[in-house]
Scaffold this motif. Structure first.
Motif, short mmCIF file in Angstrom:
data_model
loop_
_atom_site.label_atom_id
_atom_site.label_comp_id
_atom_site.label_asym_id
_atom_site.label_seq_id
_atom_site.Cartn_x
_atom_site.Cartn_y
_atom_site.Cartn_z
N SER A 1 31.66 34.65 47.32
CA SER A 1 33.03 34.14 47.24
C SER A 1 33.09 32.63 47.38
CB SER A 1 33.88 34.79 48.35
OG SER A 1 35.21 34.29 48.31
N THR A 2 33.96 32.01 46.60
CA THR A 2 34.35 30.62 46.82
C THR A 2 35.62 30.65 47.67
OG1 THR A 2 35.81 30.44 44.90
CG2 THR A 2 33.46 30.10 44.51
N HIS A 3 36.27 29.51 47.83
CA HIS A 3 37.52 29.49 48.59
C HIS A 3 38.65 30.24 47.89
CE1 HIS A 3 35.61 26.10 50.80
NE2 HIS A 3 36.32 26.58 51.79
N SER A 4 38.55 30.41 46.58
CA SER A 4 39.67 31.00 45.86
C SER A 4 39.31 32.20 44.98
CB SER A 4 40.32 29.93 44.97
OG SER A 4 39.38 29.41 44.03
N LYS A 5 38.02 32.47 44.82
CA LYS A 5 37.62 33.52 43.88
C LYS A 5 36.38 34.23 44.39
CE LYS A 5 36.74 34.10 38.89
NZ LYS A 5 36.68 33.36 37.60
N CYS A 6 36.38 35.55 44.30
CA CYS A 6 35.21 36.32 44.72
C CYS A 6 34.61 37.07 43.53
CB CYS A 6 35.58 37.32 45.82
SG CYS A 6 34.14 38.17 46.50
N ALA B 1 35.86 44.48 49.64
CA ALA B 1 34.61 43.77 49.43
C ALA B 1 34.82 42.26 49.35
CB ALA B 1 33.94 44.28 48.14
N ALA B 2 35.87 41.85 48.66
CA ALA B 2 36.16 40.42 48.51
C ALA B 2 36.53 39.80 49.85
CB ALA B 2 37.28 40.22 47.50
N LEU B 3 37.32 40.50 50.64
CA LEU B 3 37.73 39.97 51.94
C LEU B 3 36.53 39.77 52.86
CD1 LEU B 3 39.89 39.07 53.94
CD2 LEU B 3 40.24 41.48 54.55
N ASP B 4 35.59 40.69 52.84
CA ASP B 4 34.41 40.56 53.70
C ASP B 4 33.65 39.27 53.41
OD1 ASP B 4 34.84 42.82 55.17
OD2 ASP B 4 33.03 43.86 54.54
N ILE C 1 39.64 38.04 41.94
CA ILE C 1 38.45 38.88 41.99
C ILE C 1 37.88 39.02 40.58
CG2 ILE C 1 37.53 41.19 42.47
CD1 ILE C 1 39.68 41.47 44.63
N CYS C 2 36.58 38.80 40.44
CA CYS C 2 35.92 38.95 39.14
C CYS C 2 34.76 39.94 39.30
CB CYS C 2 35.39 37.60 38.66
SG CYS C 2 34.50 37.69 37.09
N ILE C 3 34.81 41.05 38.60
CA ILE C 3 33.74 42.04 38.64
C ILE C 3 32.69 41.69 37.59
CG2 ILE C 3 33.16 44.46 38.27
CD1 ILE C 3 35.89 45.21 39.34
N VAL C 4 31.46 41.56 38.04
CA VAL C 4 30.34 41.25 37.15
C VAL C 4 29.49 42.50 37.02
CG1 VAL C 4 28.39 39.72 36.73
CG2 VAL C 4 30.40 38.86 37.96
N ASP C 5 29.61 43.20 35.92
CA ASP C 5 28.87 44.45 35.73
C ASP C 5 28.12 44.51 34.40
OD1 ASP C 5 31.03 44.71 34.04
OD2 ASP C 5 31.87 46.49 35.03
N LYS C 6 28.07 43.34 33.71
CA LYS C 6 27.35 43.27 32.44
C LYS C 6 26.49 42.01 32.44
CE LYS C 6 31.01 45.60 29.80
NZ LYS C 6 31.87 45.82 30.98
N GLU C 7 25.34 42.12 31.84
CA GLU C 7 24.37 41.02 31.84
C GLU C 7 24.96 39.74 31.26
OE1 GLU C 7 19.82 40.13 30.25
OE2 GLU C 7 20.62 42.18 30.28
N GLU C 8 25.80 39.88 30.24
CA GLU C 8 26.35 38.69 29.57
C GLU C 8 27.36 37.94 30.44
OE1 GLU C 8 28.37 42.37 27.61
OE2 GLU C 8 26.38 41.80 28.35
N GLN C 9 27.81 38.53 31.53
CA GLN C 9 28.76 37.87 32.42
C GLN C 9 28.07 37.03 33.49
OE1 GLN C 9 30.47 41.65 33.71
NE2 GLN C 9 32.42 41.11 32.75
#
Length: 221
Positions: A76-81, A180-183, A30-38
């Motif tokens: 999500s991809t097959h391995s990462k959301c 959220a990732a599972l959905d 799981i990768c949380i994207v909460d900043k513009e630079e990400q």
């Protein structure tokens, strides 16, 4: 004369059977994207995936007539959301471009509602989407919810226990992240399982007659 004895049957899981299934769990990254630079790196990684699972979450409102804006977009991809916290970053153009890209397959459920709400933030025209509520009909599956469809195919229950939590909290809990990732990942799992021919409708334990036909058409014992 119709030669298919199953022609009038549908597949639908009863509520009690669904409740008795073991819980499904998300086991990817799981990768949380909460900043513009990400954003740039996250979008670039998603664009490499042959298929993307999609969903959104919105902070619930308990005030009549008031609806909050979309808080989270899950891709999500097959391995990462990737969890895009758009309540913090806004809806960036790079994310809009990905959602509109016809060349990238995206799988979602009840996407009409998702995009109705996203359009309140920024106008966008989704492209490359497969709507699971329509897709599953060719396999006789009559149920429309992600939880029911997943239960029919995999014998596991996608819990909705986090749905009404605060998606605008300062920090998302582990439970919220995994929910959220599972959905989003479940959308890929459902599409892959069906499109690869792994489901036999005639063998489903949840074959049943539609409610209006049960009394007249049920086979005699």
């Amino acid at each position: 004369m119709n030669s298919d004895p199953l022609n009038n049957f549908i597949i639908s899981i009863p509520k009690d059977k669904l409740a008795a299934l073991p819980a499904a769990h998300y086991d990817g990254e799981i990768c949380i994207v909460d900043k513009e630079e990400q954003l740039e790196e996250a979008i670039a990684e998603l664009r490499k995936s042959p298929v993307i699972g999609f969903d959104t979450e919105t902070r619930p409102s308990f005030k009549k007539g008031h609806l909050n804006k979309v808080s989270l977009v899950q891709l999500s991809t097959h391995s990462k959301c990737f969890l895009f916290r758009i309540n913090l970053t806004g809806l960036p153009q790079s994310l809009i471009n990905l959602l509109e890209d016809e060349s990238i397959m995206k799988i979602g459920l009840s996407t009409h509602d998702d995009f109705h709400n996203l359009n309140k933030l920024q106008p966008l025209q989704p492209g490359g989407f497969i709507e699971l509520q329509n897709y599953v009909k060719q396999f006789r599956i009559a149920d429309n919810s992600l939880t029911r469809i997943y239960g029919i195919l995999f014998g596991k229950r996608v819990s909705k226990g986090q749905r009404l939590t605060n998606w605008e909290a300062e920090q998302l809990t582990q439970a919220q992240q995994h929910y959220a990732a599972l959905d989003a990942k479940a959308c890929i799992d459902i599409y892959d399982f069906l499109s690869q021919g792994n489901f036999s409708p005639s063998s489903s334990p949840y074959l049943t007659l539609p409610p209006e036909n049960e009394a007249a058409d049920s086979p005699k014992e």
